[in-house]
Motif scaffolding. Structure first.
Motif, mmCIF file in Angstrom:
data_model
loop_
_atom_site.group_PDB
_atom_site.id
_atom_site.type_symbol
_atom_site.label_atom_id
_atom_site.label_comp_id
_atom_site.label_asym_id
_atom_site.label_seq_id
_atom_site.Cartn_x
_atom_site.Cartn_y
_atom_site.Cartn_z
ATOM 1 N N GLY A 55 0.793 -1.219 0.000
ATOM 2 C CA GLY A 55 0.000 0.000 0.000
ATOM 3 C C GLY A 55 0.826 1.269 0.000
ATOM 4 N N GLU A 56 2.086 1.168 0.483
ATOM 5 C CA GLU A 56 2.919 2.348 0.564
ATOM 6 C C GLU A 56 4.383 1.930 0.504
ATOM 7 N N LYS A 57 5.171 2.788 -0.107
ATOM 8 C CA LYS A 57 6.610 2.535 -0.187
ATOM 9 C C LYS A 57 7.325 3.868 -0.078
ATOM 10 N N LYS A 58 8.427 3.887 0.669
ATOM 11 C CA LYS A 58 9.139 5.137 0.895
ATOM 12 C C LYS A 58 10.623 4.962 0.608
ATOM 13 N N ASP A 59 11.216 5.984 0.020
ATOM 14 C CA ASP A 59 12.653 5.994 -0.243
ATOM 15 C C ASP A 59 13.139 7.411 -0.006
ATOM 16 N N GLN A 60 13.675 7.649 1.184
ATOM 17 C CA GLN A 60 14.171 8.963 1.609
ATOM 18 C C GLN A 60 13.058 9.998 1.485
ATOM 19 N N ARG A 61 13.202 10.999 0.613
ATOM 20 C CA ARG A 61 12.198 12.062 0.539
ATOM 21 C C ARG A 61 11.004 11.715 -0.358
#
Lengths: 108, 113
Positions: A55-61
């Protein structure tokens, strides 16, 4: 076939602000959603992608969220910097169907 | 690793002529896709080649054809050029399997006069 809608077409923010770009897709069978950044005169380059089992993925900013029920996904850029200025394209698999792009302008 | 290479980078043709664009995929990639990007627009999928065969095709007329060679390189051919064919033609390569990231070449800028 797949149809991808992207909004807004242009987004102007101040350095340090957040930017959000939204896309909707039509084919419920699509299961891979990449985001590409294209600087002027350059090739599109993948910056982040997400698959339908997440549902969500994050990579730094940079982060991407996916709502499969509503068939929309979004790109979030925090603490924007002038070098983030580019055209951003969302896309949906199978054969990548691209949105029309969002011109992000970050003012120092 | 040279990445995806395309040639020529720029070319000018007149209406009715034919053009051939070439693409060498990134090392280790076996699938090549072609996209047309008009000015101010997102890339539009033309077709995809894998194992020397066209596997998928977008909404482009038969004037657009392609080929993939045993070394995975590919050609895009456009016959009977129209003014509206002026665009940046992007080649993207990928590998089969769960990772689907496309690596794009710098493109071939075609101008039809």
């Amino acid at each position: 076939g797949e149809n991808v809608e992207q909004h807004p077409s242009t987004l102007s923010v101040q350095e340090g602000d957040s930017a959000v770009i939204k896309c909707t897709y039509s084919d419920s069978a699509s299961n891979y959603f990449p985001w590409y950044k294209q600087e002027l005169g350059k090739r599109p380059q993948l910056i982040i992608d997400i698959r339908s089992n997440v549902g969500e993925k994050k990579d730094q900013r940079i982060a991407v969220t996916l709502n499969k029920t509503a068939k929309h996904f979004s790109l979030h850029i925090t603490e924007t910097q002038p070098e983030d200025s580019a055209v951003y394209f969302c896309a949906a698999m199978c054969a990548l169907t691209f949105g029309k792009g969002t011109m992000l302008l970050v003012s120092p | 690793d040279a990445g995806v290479t395309q040639s020529p980078t720029h070319l000018i043709k007149t209406r009715g002529q034919q053009v051939t664009l070439r693409c060498s995929p990134k090392s280790g990639h076996d699938t090549v896709s072609w996209y047309q990007q008009a000015l101010g627009q997102g890339p539009q999928f033309i077709f995809q080649y894998y194992e020397e065969e066209e596997r998928q095709r977008g909404n482009f007329p038969d004037r657009f054809s392609g080929h993939q060679f045993p070394n995975y390189s590919s050609e895009l051919n456009v016959n009977a050029l129209l003014l509206g064919d002026s665009a940046l033609y992007l080649c993207a390569s990928s590998s089969t399997g769960p990772v689907r990231e496309l690596f794009f070449g710098e493109g071939s800028r075609l101008t039809v006069l």
